[in-house]
Design a protein around this motif. Structure first.
Motif, mmCIF file in Angstrom:
data_model
loop_
_atom_site.group_PDB
_atom_site.id
_atom_site.type_symbol
_atom_site.label_atom_id
_atom_site.label_comp_id
_atom_site.label_asym_id
_atom_site.label_seq_id
_atom_site.Cartn_x
_atom_site.Cartn_y
_atom_site.Cartn_z
ATOM 1 N N LYS A 91 -48.657 -74.624 -26.744
ATOM 2 C CA LYS A 91 -47.736 -73.699 -26.094
ATOM 3 C C LYS A 91 -48.266 -72.272 -26.164
ATOM 4 N N ALA A 92 -47.968 -71.498 -25.134
ATOM 5 C CA ALA A 92 -48.463 -70.129 -25.055
ATOM 6 C C ALA A 92 -47.352 -69.180 -24.642
ATOM 7 N N VAL A 93 -47.541 -67.919 -24.989
ATOM 8 C CA VAL A 93 -46.622 -66.843 -24.608
ATOM 9 C C VAL A 93 -47.430 -65.797 -23.863
ATOM 10 N N TRP A 94 -46.947 -65.385 -22.707
ATOM 11 C CA TRP A 94 -47.589 -64.305 -21.948
ATOM 12 C C TRP A 94 -46.852 -63.000 -22.227
ATOM 13 N N ILE A 95 -47.614 -61.946 -22.488
ATOM 14 C CA ILE A 95 -47.029 -60.614 -22.666
ATOM 15 C C ILE A 95 -47.763 -59.641 -21.748
ATOM 16 N N ASP A 96 -47.030 -58.878 -20.948
ATOM 17 C CA ASP A 96 -47.667 -57.816 -20.171
ATOM 18 C C ASP A 96 -47.000 -56.490 -20.467
ATOM 19 N N CYS A 97 -47.791 -55.429 -20.384
ATOM 20 C CA CYS A 97 -47.319 -54.084 -20.711
ATOM 21 C C CYS A 97 -47.858 -53.086 -19.694
ATOM 22 N N GLY A 98 -47.108 -52.044 -19.436
ATOM 23 C CA GLY A 98 -47.595 -50.996 -18.550
ATOM 24 C C GLY A 98 -47.503 -51.322 -17.078
ATOM 25 N N VAL A 99 -46.608 -52.235 -16.699
ATOM 26 C CA VAL A 99 -46.423 -52.543 -15.276
ATOM 27 C C VAL A 99 -46.007 -51.290 -14.520
ATOM 28 N N PRO A 189 -52.916 -56.511 -5.548
ATOM 29 C CA PRO A 189 -53.895 -57.374 -6.225
ATOM 30 C C PRO A 189 -53.570 -57.595 -7.690
ATOM 31 N N GLU A 190 -52.910 -56.601 -8.318
ATOM 32 C CA GLU A 190 -52.546 -56.757 -9.717
ATOM 33 C C GLU A 190 -51.504 -57.873 -9.890
ATOM 34 N N VAL A 191 -50.491 -57.881 -9.023
ATOM 35 C CA VAL A 191 -49.452 -58.908 -9.078
ATOM 36 C C VAL A 191 -50.026 -60.269 -8.698
ATOM 37 N N LYS A 192 -50.821 -60.289 -7.650
ATOM 38 C CA LYS A 192 -51.397 -61.546 -7.176
ATOM 39 C C LYS A 192 -52.272 -62.201 -8.238
ATOM 40 N N ALA A 193 -53.062 -61.396 -8.944
ATOM 41 C CA ALA A 193 -53.958 -61.940 -9.965
ATOM 42 C C ALA A 193 -53.176 -62.566 -11.110
ATOM 43 N N PHE A 197 -52.886 -66.608 -12.115
ATOM 44 C CA PHE A 197 -53.229 -67.061 -13.464
ATOM 45 C C PHE A 197 -52.083 -67.845 -14.085
ATOM 46 N N LEU A 198 -50.853 -67.353 -13.929
ATOM 47 C CA LEU A 198 -49.700 -68.028 -14.521
ATOM 48 C C LEU A 198 -49.414 -69.358 -13.835
ATOM 49 N N ARG A 199 -49.614 -69.431 -12.548
ATOM 50 C CA ARG A 199 -49.428 -70.713 -11.851
ATOM 51 C C ARG A 199 -50.393 -71.757 -12.400
ATOM 52 N N LYS A 200 -51.599 -71.324 -12.632
ATOM 53 C CA LYS A 200 -52.635 -72.241 -13.130
ATOM 54 C C LYS A 200 -52.314 -72.749 -14.525
ATOM 55 N N HIS A 201 -51.668 -71.904 -15.340
ATOM 56 C CA HIS A 201 -51.424 -72.251 -16.744
ATOM 57 C C HIS A 201 -49.947 -72.459 -17.060
ATOM 58 N N LYS A 202 -49.114 -72.694 -16.040
ATOM 59 C CA LYS A 202 -47.675 -72.722 -16.275
ATOM 60 C C LYS A 202 -47.220 -73.882 -17.162
ATOM 61 N N LYS A 203 -48.017 -74.930 -17.269
ATOM 62 C CA LYS A 203 -47.640 -76.029 -18.158
ATOM 63 C C LYS A 203 -47.748 -75.628 -19.623
ATOM 64 N N LYS A 206 -44.837 -71.148 -22.132
ATOM 65 C CA LYS A 206 -43.428 -71.475 -22.311
ATOM 66 C C LYS A 206 -42.535 -70.245 -22.378
ATOM 67 N N ALA A 207 -43.146 -69.076 -22.546
ATOM 68 C CA ALA A 207 -42.353 -67.845 -22.592
ATOM 69 C C ALA A 207 -43.120 -66.729 -21.904
ATOM 70 N N TYR A 208 -42.395 -65.902 -21.193
ATOM 71 C CA TYR A 208 -42.966 -64.748 -20.487
ATOM 72 C C TYR A 208 -42.240 -63.513 -20.962
ATOM 73 N N ILE A 209 -42.988 -62.538 -21.442
ATOM 74 C CA ILE A 209 -42.401 -61.308 -21.967
ATOM 75 C C ILE A 209 -43.025 -60.119 -21.257
ATOM 76 N N SER A 210 -42.195 -59.282 -20.653
ATOM 77 C CA SER A 210 -42.667 -58.091 -19.968
ATOM 78 C C SER A 210 -42.116 -56.864 -20.690
ATOM 79 N N ILE A 211 -43.024 -55.985 -21.116
ATOM 80 C CA ILE A 211 -42.634 -54.819 -21.911
ATOM 81 C C ILE A 211 -42.445 -53.605 -21.008
#
Length: 329
Positions: A91-99, A189-193, A197-203, A206-211
């Motif tokens: 399982k993985a958690v995605w975190i993005d910052c500075g959107v 391009p930032e959103v698309k990239a 990536f998330l579509r490819k690894h969505k399995k 399990k959690a998405y966190i946006s700061i």
């Protein structure tokens, strides 16, 4: 009634931007995580993470998933909290910052987070982060830097550009507005990239966190409508909820506390099968706003680190997920 919090706004801006050019580059071991850094300083420090990748390939992996509108690489830093690759679907958690560029505390937290995880081996799941930075010319710049053929106004709100209820309530179709949704979903391009990536690894994710900043809130879907998410009980009863309540932060769905928005990243992530999606609105509640002083970086990052750890180690273990139980629309 109205109150004046800051009598000289320009002076406060200069406190955060005026001395940047005079700061000397330091070695990775001397990197100060309690100040705001320019893009160049962050990139210079990334050499440290690249070096760690070479010496500890089972711990840190750094790679690019695309380029920004201005051609800068969009790096993802993967931190694997085990030296055994026996579980490739962990399982993985995605975190993005500075959107949003003006929210400087976001990237500061991402750097703090990686430092804590890599230095002290905090027990977390695989973690990703991406980092965007504000411009030196406009401290309150919010959007991306893409150009518009018909208007002189630049940029798109990267948190209104996702393919979920795109450009409906809470987003603007005018290129000069701060909440401009873009000419079409994933036009940036930032959103698309990131979406690719998330579509490819969505399995695995399990959690998405946006700061984000500011408001001192922990938000969850839906953003675009007044409705309860299917796994509401699990989210609200989680340790994350209890933790955020203990430090007097709001914990609620996005539209119930802030305002209705469409095309947001947490709604998109939830719709695409990531069952636990959150948007952190870090300090403060409005006194300094986007000009949060550097003296508050440490306490802000410390409390947020605890909350993220709670989500990663508590929520994902206790709440069983079944993609068939998440009818999004």
């Amino acid at each position: 009634l109205c109150s004046v919090f800051i009598t000289n706004l320009q002076k406060e801006i200069e406190k955060q931007t005026g001395y940047r050019s005079s700061r000397r580059r330091r070695s990775a071991s001397q990197y100060d995580y309690e100040v705001y850094h320019s893009l160049e300083e962050v990139q210079y420090h990334s050499v440290f993470w690249l070096s760690m990748n070479r010496t500890n390939p089972d711990l840190v992996d750094m790679f690019s998933v695309g380029k920004s509108y201005e051609g800068r690489p969009l790096y993802v830093l993967q931190v694997v909290m085990t030296r055994k690759r026996s579980r490739p679907q962990k399982k993985a958690v995605w975190i993005d910052c500075g959107v949003h560029a003006r929210e400087w505390i976001g990237p500061a937290f991402c750097q703090w987070f990686v430092k804590e995880v890599c230095t002290f081996q905090v027990t977390l799941l695989d973690t990703f982060f991406k980092l965007l930075r504000s411009l030196q010319s406009d401290r309150f710049w919010r959007k991306t830097r893409s150009k518009n053929r018909k208007f002189h106004c630049r940029g798109v709100d990267a948190n209104r550009n996702w393919k979920v209820k795109w450009c409906e309530e809470g987003a603007s179709s005018h290129p000069c507005d701060d909440t401009y949704c873009g000419p079409y979903p994933e036009s940036e391009p930032e959103v698309k990239a990131v979406a690719k990536f998330l579509r490819k690894h969505k399995k695995r994710v399990k959690a998405y966190i946006s700061i984000h900043a500011y408001a001192q809130m922990l938000l969850y879907p839906y953003s675009y409508k007044y409705a309860t998410i299917p796994n509401f009980n699990c989210v609200v009863r989680s340790e994350a909820h209890l933790y955020m309540t203990s430090i007097n932060l709001y914990f609620n769905n996005s539209n119930g506390v802030v305002y209705v928005t469409s095309g947001s990243s947490i709604d998109w992530a939830y719709r695409n099968g990531i069952p636990y999606t959150f948007a952190f609105e870090l300090r403060d509640t409005g006194y300094f706003g986007f000009l949060l002083p550097e003296s508050l970086i440490s306490p802000t990052c410390t409390e947020t680190m605890r909350a993220v750890k709670t989500i990663a180690t508590g929520l994902l273990k206790k709440c069983e997920t079944d993609s068939n139980t998440f009818p999004y629309i």
